[in-house]
Design a protein around this motif. Structure first.
Motif, PDB file in Angstrom:
ATOM      1  N   ASP A   1       0.831  -1.204  -0.055  1.00  0.00           N
ATOM      2  CA  ASP A   1       0.079   0.127   0.125  1.00  0.00           C
ATOM      3  C   ASP A   1       0.903   1.224   0.018  1.00  0.00           C
ATOM      4  O   ASP A   1       0.680   2.082   0.777  1.00  0.00           O
ATOM      5  CB  ASP A   1      -0.978  -0.144   1.144  1.00  0.00           C
ATOM      6  N   THR A   2       1.918   1.235  -0.794  1.00  0.00           N
ATOM      7  CA  THR A   2       2.727   2.386  -0.836  1.00  0.00           C
ATOM      8  C   THR A   2       2.234   3.718  -1.796  1.00  0.00           C
ATOM      9  O   THR A   2       1.571   3.216  -2.820  1.00  0.00           O
ATOM     10  CB  THR A   2       4.211   2.029  -1.322  1.00  0.00           C
ATOM     11  N   PRO A   3       2.614   4.694  -1.618  1.00  0.00           N
ATOM     12  CA  PRO A   3       2.041   5.770  -2.480  1.00  0.00           C
ATOM     13  C   PRO A   3       2.763   5.768  -3.895  1.00  0.00           C
ATOM     14  O   PRO A   3       3.603   5.335  -4.118  1.00  0.00           O
ATOM     15  CB  PRO A   3       2.453   7.042  -1.682  1.00  0.00           C
ATOM     16  N   LEU A   4       1.751   6.406  -4.609  1.00  0.00           N
ATOM     17  CA  LEU A   4       1.880   6.658  -6.140  1.00  0.00           C
ATOM     18  C   LEU A   4       2.208   7.975  -6.190  1.00  0.00           C
ATOM     19  O   LEU A   4       0.890   8.676  -6.066  1.00  0.00           O
ATOM     20  CB  LEU A   4       0.876   5.936  -7.143  1.00  0.00           C
TER      21      LEU A   4
ATOM     22  N   LEU B   1       4.201  11.437 -15.303  1.00  0.00           N
ATOM     23  CA  LEU B   1       5.259  10.348 -14.738  1.00  0.00           C
ATOM     24  C   LEU B   1       5.110  10.139 -13.113  1.00  0.00           C
ATOM     25  O   LEU B   1       4.970  11.358 -12.336  1.00  0.00           O
ATOM     26  CB  LEU B   1       6.727  10.838 -15.014  1.00  0.00           C
ATOM     27  N   TYR B   2       4.706   8.935 -12.795  1.00  0.00           N
ATOM     28  CA  TYR B   2       4.767   8.452 -11.469  1.00  0.00           C
ATOM     29  C   TYR B   2       5.466   7.813 -11.031  1.00  0.00           C
ATOM     30  O   TYR B   2       6.087   6.846 -11.515  1.00  0.00           O
ATOM     31  CB  TYR B   2       3.088   7.897 -11.305  1.00  0.00           C
ATOM     32  N   ALA B   3       5.713   8.038  -9.617  1.00  0.00           N
ATOM     33  CA  ALA B   3       6.770   7.076  -8.960  1.00  0.00           C
ATOM     34  C   ALA B   3       5.982   6.216  -7.820  1.00  0.00           C
ATOM     35  O   ALA B   3       5.357   6.705  -6.900  1.00  0.00           O
ATOM     36  CB  ALA B   3       7.976   8.147  -8.240  1.00  0.00           C
ATOM     37  N   LYS B   4       6.086   5.038  -7.924  1.00  0.00           N
ATOM     38  CA  LYS B   4       5.720   4.068  -6.906  1.00  0.00           C
ATOM     39  C   LYS B   4       6.595   3.935  -6.082  1.00  0.00           C
ATOM     40  O   LYS B   4       7.785   3.343  -6.016  1.00  0.00           O
ATOM     41  CB  LYS B   4       5.405   2.654  -7.595  1.00  0.00           C
ATOM     42  N   LEU B   5       6.461   4.456  -4.672  1.00  0.00           N
ATOM     43  CA  LEU B   5       7.469   4.847  -3.500  1.00  0.00           C
ATOM     44  C   LEU B   5       7.364   3.522  -2.781  1.00  0.00           C
ATOM     45  O   LEU B   5       7.231   3.506  -1.507  1.00  0.00           O
ATOM     46  CB  LEU B   5       7.055   6.008  -2.535  1.00  0.00           C
ATOM     47  N   GLU B   6       8.106   2.388  -3.239  1.00  0.00           N
ATOM     48  CA  GLU B   6       8.314   1.106  -2.636  1.00  0.00           C
ATOM     49  C   GLU B   6       9.294   1.418  -1.452  1.00  0.00           C
ATOM     50  O   GLU B   6       9.618   0.453  -0.548  1.00  0.00           O
ATOM     51  CB  GLU B   6       8.752   0.054  -3.445  1.00  0.00           C
TER      52      GLU B   6
ATOM     53  N   VAL C   1       4.520   4.947 -15.051  1.00  0.00           N
ATOM     54  CA  VAL C   1       4.910   4.553 -13.560  1.00  0.00           C
ATOM     55  C   VAL C   1       6.187   3.730 -13.732  1.00  0.00           C
ATOM     56  O   VAL C   1       6.487   3.102 -14.300  1.00  0.00           O
ATOM     57  CB  VAL C   1       3.655   3.730 -13.150  1.00  0.00           C
ATOM     58  N   PHE C   2       7.091   4.313 -12.673  1.00  0.00           N
ATOM     59  CA  PHE C   2       8.267   3.684 -12.582  1.00  0.00           C
ATOM     60  C   PHE C   2       8.513   3.446 -10.733  1.00  0.00           C
ATOM     61  O   PHE C   2       7.572   3.999 -10.118  1.00  0.00           O
ATOM     62  CB  PHE C   2       9.561   4.453 -12.664  1.00  0.00           C
ATOM     63  N   ILE C   3       9.367   2.379 -10.417  1.00  0.00           N
ATOM     64  CA  ILE C   3       9.440   2.059  -9.262  1.00  0.00           C
ATOM     65  C   ILE C   3      10.793   2.649  -8.555  1.00  0.00           C
ATOM     66  O   ILE C   3      11.727   2.687  -9.030  1.00  0.00           O
ATOM     67  CB  ILE C   3       9.366   0.641  -9.015  1.00  0.00           C
ATOM     68  N   ALA C   4      10.676   3.555  -7.422  1.00  0.00           N
ATOM     69  CA  ALA C   4      11.483   3.834  -6.565  1.00  0.00           C
ATOM     70  C   ALA C   4      11.727   2.719  -5.564  1.00  0.00           C
ATOM     71  O   ALA C   4      11.024   2.838  -4.502  1.00  0.00           O
ATOM     72  CB  ALA C   4      11.249   5.298  -5.840  1.00  0.00           C
ATOM     73  N   CYS C   5      12.779   2.046  -5.682  1.00  0.00           N
ATOM     74  CA  CYS C   5      12.794   0.789  -5.103  1.00  0.00           C
ATOM     75  C   CYS C   5      13.144   0.603  -3.591  1.00  0.00           C
ATOM     76  O   CYS C   5      12.702   0.139  -2.528  1.00  0.00           O
ATOM     77  CB  CYS C   5      13.885  -0.033  -5.744  1.00  0.00           C
ATOM     78  N   ASP C   6      14.190   1.603  -2.984  1.00  0.00           N
ATOM     79  CA  ASP C   6      14.554   1.797  -1.714  1.00  0.00           C
ATOM     80  C   ASP C   6      15.383   3.091  -1.347  1.00  0.00           C
ATOM     81  O   ASP C   6      15.385   3.988  -2.233  1.00  0.00           O
ATOM     82  CB  ASP C   6      15.695   0.745  -1.510  1.00  0.00           C
ATOM     83  N   ARG C   7      15.880   3.189  -0.401  1.00  0.00           N
ATOM     84  CA  ARG C   7      16.133   4.582   0.338  1.00  0.00           C
ATOM     85  C   ARG C   7      17.639   4.955   0.077  1.00  0.00           C
ATOM     86  O   ARG C   7      18.482   3.964   0.007  1.00  0.00           O
ATOM     87  CB  ARG C   7      15.859   4.846   1.798  1.00  0.00           C
ATOM     88  N   VAL C   8      18.033   6.200   0.177  1.00  0.00           N
ATOM     89  CA  VAL C   8      19.181   6.662  -0.482  1.00  0.00           C
ATOM     90  C   VAL C   8      20.428   6.546   0.728  1.00  0.00           C
ATOM     91  O   VAL C   8      21.637   6.165   0.540  1.00  0.00           O
ATOM     92  CB  VAL C   8      19.233   8.105  -0.674  1.00  0.00           C
ATOM     93  N   GLU C   9      20.090   6.245   2.048  1.00  0.00           N
ATOM     94  CA  GLU C   9      20.848   6.314   3.142  1.00  0.00           C
ATOM     95  C   GLU C   9      21.861   5.223   3.119  1.00  0.00           C
ATOM     96  O   GLU C   9      23.037   5.118   3.827  1.00  0.00           O
ATOM     97  CB  GLU C   9      20.194   6.340   4.526  1.00  0.00           C
ATOM     98  N   SER C  10      21.364   4.149   2.646  1.00  0.00           N
ATOM     99  CA  SER C  10      22.194   2.995   2.617  1.00  0.00           C
ATOM    100  C   SER C  10      23.356   2.883   1.545  1.00  0.00           C
ATOM    101  O   SER C  10      24.193   2.062   1.425  1.00  0.00           O
ATOM    102  CB  SER C  10      21.463   1.738   2.314  1.00  0.00           C
ATOM    103  N   TYR C  11      23.728   3.882   0.910  1.00  0.00           N
ATOM    104  CA  TYR C  11      24.443   3.896  -0.178  1.00  0.00           C
ATOM    105  C   TYR C  11      25.306   5.238  -0.280  1.00  0.00           C
ATOM    106  O   TYR C  11      25.779   5.583  -1.400  1.00  0.00           O
ATOM    107  CB  TYR C  11      23.724   4.062  -1.673  1.00  0.00           C
TER     108      TYR C  11
END
Length: 445
Positions: free
Chosen positions: A12-15, A30-35, A298-308
């Motif tokens: 149930d992540t935002p689009l 253009l939409y990002a699916k914020l996984e 639509v594209f998927i934003a897969c994960d968060r930046v802090e880990s990289y």
């Protein structure tokens, strides 16, 4: 909202619509699916829970260890899930390439076993690859002892529940949030192929005309969570028929896309999401110019930046207010690559016997220990990068032969060493894999 378990928060992540002023597309929304907003931080939360859930009760009853061949987000999510149920978790991989992920796994209590795999992911066709052997052992239920009590192997590369997690969740959510309409294009980075396959299946069942663009890493680049064009064909869930086209993205392009998302859109997405955004805009821009009606992608934003942060620091230090690397393999030009002297196996063997070059093996220590060319020296590519910052790390009086798994990284480093002034540096064509396949001698350490 109240929940009885953190696993109920998965999905149930935002689009979220990207401001057209950012991407410049006039006729495409253009939409990002914020996984990345899943509770454990990535799109892999869905697959990890969906794959592990059916076997958890039995695993708890029998004291099993949850095992996965993963060095990234799947391992992270499974480590959390296993810990919640009082189970140990083991990550089996050929190399942990992102230090922050390794540290987090250790913090979560995971066991990490690094084996000398030939590629970044499992190659089921290579029966001699240790990762393949461990996969078969786990899949066949072997390796159980009284101490371990057996394994719960989630098997992300072959388990169809990886796909089902997105066919029952991610895909239907996109349709719901677009008011029952399928997007005209779905753009997805391809790792295990679970999310791209599951979402594409649902969208095309709703509208067969949906265009599906798969994004892979450029041949010589590493983007966390994305396979390159060669590796992707080794993944059991990958089906080329899923995609209308496969396009490659470089590490620099992924970071550029990530910067746009974090600085212009307020989306703290990592380089995989950045690659998805960059690839989406690049693919859609020429199509946008010909449109006379509004379309949706639509594209998927897969994960968060802090880990990289270490990933960014290594490739773009100036972004973290550090001086740029003056001797960076990322800056090698195509002309420099074409000028590199590469050697086929027979030619290399003769040259080694006659000229006694310094042979530098750029693979990880586990792969090197398993099989390597006699008298070669092992310097892992990340360490070699560091050495290069201080200038030419090898003397110019001895020729040099560089070797890596398949000859791509060694060619780039050969080009850089040549630019730095070494008069005779060469790259082993096809790398250690080609050397092995040719039956040339290898030794173990």
């Amino acid at each position: 909202m109240r929940y009885d378990s953190i696993t109920e928060v998965i999905g149930d992540t935002p689009l979220v619509r990207i401001d057209p002023a950012v991407h410049g597309l006039r006729n495409i929304d253009l939409y990002a699916k914020l996984e990345m907003l899943n509770p454990f931080g990535s799109v892999k939360d869905r697959a990890a829970w969906h794959m592990a859930q059916p076997g958890l009760a039995e695993a708890v009853a029998e004291g099993r260890t949850v095992v996965e061949l993963s060095s990234g987000n799947t391992a992270k999510a499974l480590a959390v899930i296993a810990g919640m149920h009082g189970l140990p978790f083991k990550s089996v991989t050929n190399r942990m390439k992102v230090p922050e992920v390794k540290d987090l796994l250790l913090l979560l209590g995971a066991q990490i076993e690094e084996l000398p795999g030939q590629a970044e992911c499992l190659d089921p066709t290579d029966t001699e690859d240790p990762l393949t052997r461990i996969h078969r052992m786990l899949s066949d239920g072997e390796g159980a002892t009284e101490e371990t009590g057996g394994f719960l192997h989630t098997d992300q590369y072959f388990n169809t529940r990886n796909i089902e997690a997105h066919a029952t969740g991610t895909g239907p959510e996109i349709l719901r949030d677009l008011d029952g309409r399928a997007p005209d294009w779905f753009i997805a980075c391809v790792g295990t192929a679970g999310s791209s396959t599951g979402v594409a299946r649902v969208l095309r069942e709703h509208d067969p005309a949906v265009g599906v663009i798969g994004l892979v890493a450029h041949k010589s680049d590493f983007i966390p969570g994305i396979r390159n064009i060669d590796e992707v064909h080794e993944v059991g869930l990958f089906d080329p028929a899923t995609y209308d086209t496969l396009e490659s993205v470089t590490a620099d392009e992924a970071i550029d896309g990530m910067l746009t998302l974090v600085r212009r859109c307020g989306m703290l997405a990592g380089p995989t999401g950045g690659a998805a955004y960059f690839g989406a805009v690049r693919h859609l821009r020429p199509l946008d110019e010909e449109l006379t009606e509004r379309k949706t992608a639509v594209f998927i934003a897969c994960d968060r930046v802090e880990s990289y942060m270490s990933y960014v620091r290594q490739r773009r230090p100036e972004l973290l207010n550090q001086p740029p690397h003056k001797n960076s393999v990322a800056g090698v030009t195509q002309d420099e690559l074409r000028a590199v002297r590469t050697m086929e196996i027979d030619e290399a063997q003769k040259w080694i016997a006659e000229q006694r070059p310094l042979i530098l093996d750029l693979r990880g220590p586990y792969a090197y220990a398993a099989l390597h060319i006699e008298n070669s020296v092992n310097i892992v590519d990340e360490l070699f990068d560091t050495l290069l910052q201080g200038g030419l790390p090898v003397g110019t009086g001895q020729p040099v032969l560089l070797a890596c798994p398949v000859g791509e990284k060694s060619t780039r480093y050969a080009a850089l060493l040549t630019r730095m002034g070494h008069p005779d540096v060469r790259s082993l064509a096809g790398g250690i894999v080609a050397w092995r396949d040719a039956g040339a001698p290898l030794v173990r350490h």
